[in-house]
Design a protein around this motif. Sequence first.
Motif, PDB file in Angstrom:
ATOM      1  N   GLY A  39      -6.386   3.368  -4.869  1.00  0.00           N
ATOM      2  CA  GLY A  39      -7.006   3.087  -3.583  1.00  0.00           C
ATOM      3  C   GLY A  39      -6.426   1.877  -2.883  1.00  0.00           C
ATOM      4  O   GLY A  39      -5.331   1.413  -3.191  1.00  0.00           O
ATOM      5  N   GLU A  40      -7.224   1.357  -1.987  1.00  0.00           N
ATOM      6  CA  GLU A  40      -6.752   0.301  -1.111  1.00  0.00           C
ATOM      7  C   GLU A  40      -7.124  -1.059  -1.690  1.00  0.00           C
ATOM      8  O   GLU A  40      -8.121  -1.188  -2.384  1.00  0.00           O
ATOM      9  N   TYR A  41      -6.330  -2.048  -1.425  1.00  0.00           N
ATOM     10  CA  TYR A  41      -6.630  -3.405  -1.870  1.00  0.00           C
ATOM     11  C   TYR A  41      -6.939  -4.248  -0.652  1.00  0.00           C
ATOM     12  O   TYR A  41      -6.117  -4.392   0.235  1.00  0.00           O
ATOM     13  N   ARG A  42      -8.192  -4.775  -0.611  1.00  0.00           N
ATOM     14  CA  ARG A  42      -8.609  -5.487   0.594  1.00  0.00           C
ATOM     15  C   ARG A  42      -8.980  -6.944   0.326  1.00  0.00           C
ATOM     16  O   ARG A  42      -9.440  -7.631   1.220  1.00  0.00           O
ATOM     17  N   PRO A 102       0.836  -1.210   0.000  1.00  0.00           N
ATOM     18  CA  PRO A 102       0.000   0.000   0.000  1.00  0.00           C
ATOM     19  C   PRO A 102       0.869   1.259   0.000  1.00  0.00           C
ATOM     20  O   PRO A 102       1.786   1.387   0.794  1.00  0.00           O
ATOM     21  N   ASP A 157      -2.294   4.761  -3.839  1.00  0.00           N
ATOM     22  CA  ASP A 157      -2.338   3.588  -4.716  1.00  0.00           C
ATOM     23  C   ASP A 157      -1.870   2.354  -3.959  1.00  0.00           C
ATOM     24  O   ASP A 157      -1.319   2.461  -2.862  1.00  0.00           O
ATOM     25  N   THR A 158      -2.089   1.215  -4.584  1.00  0.00           N
ATOM     26  CA  THR A 158      -1.544  -0.025  -4.032  1.00  0.00           C
ATOM     27  C   THR A 158      -0.804  -0.757  -5.144  1.00  0.00           C
ATOM     28  O   THR A 158      -1.298  -0.860  -6.265  1.00  0.00           O
TER      29      THR A 158
END
Lengths: 277, 361
Positions: free
Chosen positions: B328-331, B301, B305-306
């Motif tokens: 954004g975030e990667y979940r 992260p 960006d990720t």
Amino acid sequence: MAPQLLVTLVFFIWPAGQAVWQSFLVEDAFGLSTEFVWFENYAQIFTDSRYYHTLWTTIIFSAGVTLMSMGVSLLLAVMADQVVRGAQVYKTLLIWPYAVAPAVAGVLWLFMFHPTVGVLAYMLDTIGIEWNHFLDGDQALLLVIIAAAWKQISYNFLFFLAGLQAIPQSLHEAAAIDGAGPGRRFFTITFPLLSPTTFFLLVVNVVYAFFDTFGIIHAVTKGGPGDSTRTLVYNVFDDGFVGLDLGGSAAQSVVLMVLVGLMTVVQFRFVERKVQY
Amino acid sequence: MATLTLDAISKKYPNGHEAIKHLSIDIADGEFIVIVGPSGCGKSSLLRMLAGLETVSSGELLIDGNRVNEKEPAQRDIAMVFQNYALYPHMTVYDNMAYGLKNRGFGKQEIAQRVERTASVLQLDHLLTRKPRQLSGGQRQRVAMGRAIVRDPKVFLFDEPLSNLDAKLRVQMRIEIKRLQRELGTTAVYVTHDQIEAMTMADRLIVINNGAAEQIGTPMDIYDSPQTPFVASFIGSPSMNFLDGELIGDQLRLGSESITLPKKHEFEGAVKVGIRPEHLHRFDHDQERFSLNLNVQLAEPLGADTLLHGVVPGANGADVELTARLRGEYRDVSDEPLRLGLDLNDLHLFDSKTDQRLATC
């Protein structure tokens, strides 16, 4: 007790103490009786005009040796620093004189300058200079200065070369771009940056000239002709072991010790401050 | 103010190593040129040739139309900022800046004026009496800049001047150097291995690999249409992904999939397919004609960006490593591969044999 303290005590403090103690004594020539005379030996030294003459000779001798050995070795180091091919050979050859014993070095120069058989004396004769250091005191002094300086060149050379190589190449390049020619670069960049090395060598060389040159003088001139190459250290030896005035000789050693202590303090207090950057 | 012309410049060392191979470029007055490449590619040799610190083996070097091949560094009227700054440690900041002027025979008053003016531009006024060792890294860097500026030379040369600074200061100085160069309008050549410096500072970039200029162009030109896989992977961060494919007509075979390309190429055969990590995004069923299944192995992260590192199935069933940059975030914690989409106009195609970019027709 720490061993290094013991070493200092046995090899330095004790003999130095002996010298100080001895300097207060007068012994007869056969060593049969000893008398405590307080400062009589010192009084004798400082009222002896011959002693002052010896001091003066020592100053000239030391200045000559220091200037000559440092000047020549700096020149050699600057030139060796620019050698790319076979640098190691140059270095090895230039370091050799350091392995030669002082007396041998002295005899070497004695032969080369010998008025009857010497190569250099002969060459000097062909260009009209009459060389005979057995008769001419100034020539004798010059000869021992050359011999003593030659012996020290290797040592100075090593330090100067290391000092030169510690200066980053980019400084020389920056100065070249800044419009400084080779000569100007040496005097404005290289030499100032070498000053810590130069200062260190100055101290070492002066101490060397004062104390470590007995062997060379003894082998070449034995202090003569007359008293022209009689330095303080030679005087200590001659008065003590030839003249058998042990008390006076000890007093002279103590004076020498104090003198060198003073010189070193002066050098470190007033010169060292100016050579750091 | 000067133009700089390099005409088939080569550098060959006595041991036979060819550091620079036939490099040519015309540099306009006031242009900011960045030479970028991996370490050992010859970029420093090139800069040192411009400075006159290395001889030019063949070719011609012109400053303002005059041949300078044989001229000493001092006569070329250039100024150089070194990687280690090369400040004279025994001189004050003032003397460091004045040294070049003194050597050139300027009067005392003129020197004082120039040094003070330069010092105030660089905010060094209060440091003029200090020695270099009493300065911080950023201040030393500024003095090195000042030493270059004060002489008002025809060309500035920079040899990785920011590589000894910490990250924050590097960004700050990067902007400052660029701004100063704009204000002074002096032609500048800047060497770096940092592609961000290269992208942000350059008017034009020279990407060097193994002594040869792989591509010369504006940063965005090079980013948008790199000529070789080397340039493509060197410019852009993280670097471009490459997959092996085959081009038949307008059909691109990539692994088991066949994709219809929007542009035609006059080429058929094996190709390297380049995909920039930032051009990949989460698959959108409505629009995409192409997708990649990424088995995510690691997520980094970055805040906005990720970065996702993983593998995609390639030709012959072998896995190929791939990096993607998603907004954004990667979940996602499922074991399922992540489907990624891509605008086909963002694909870069290179001939596998010649390593040259394929031209569209």
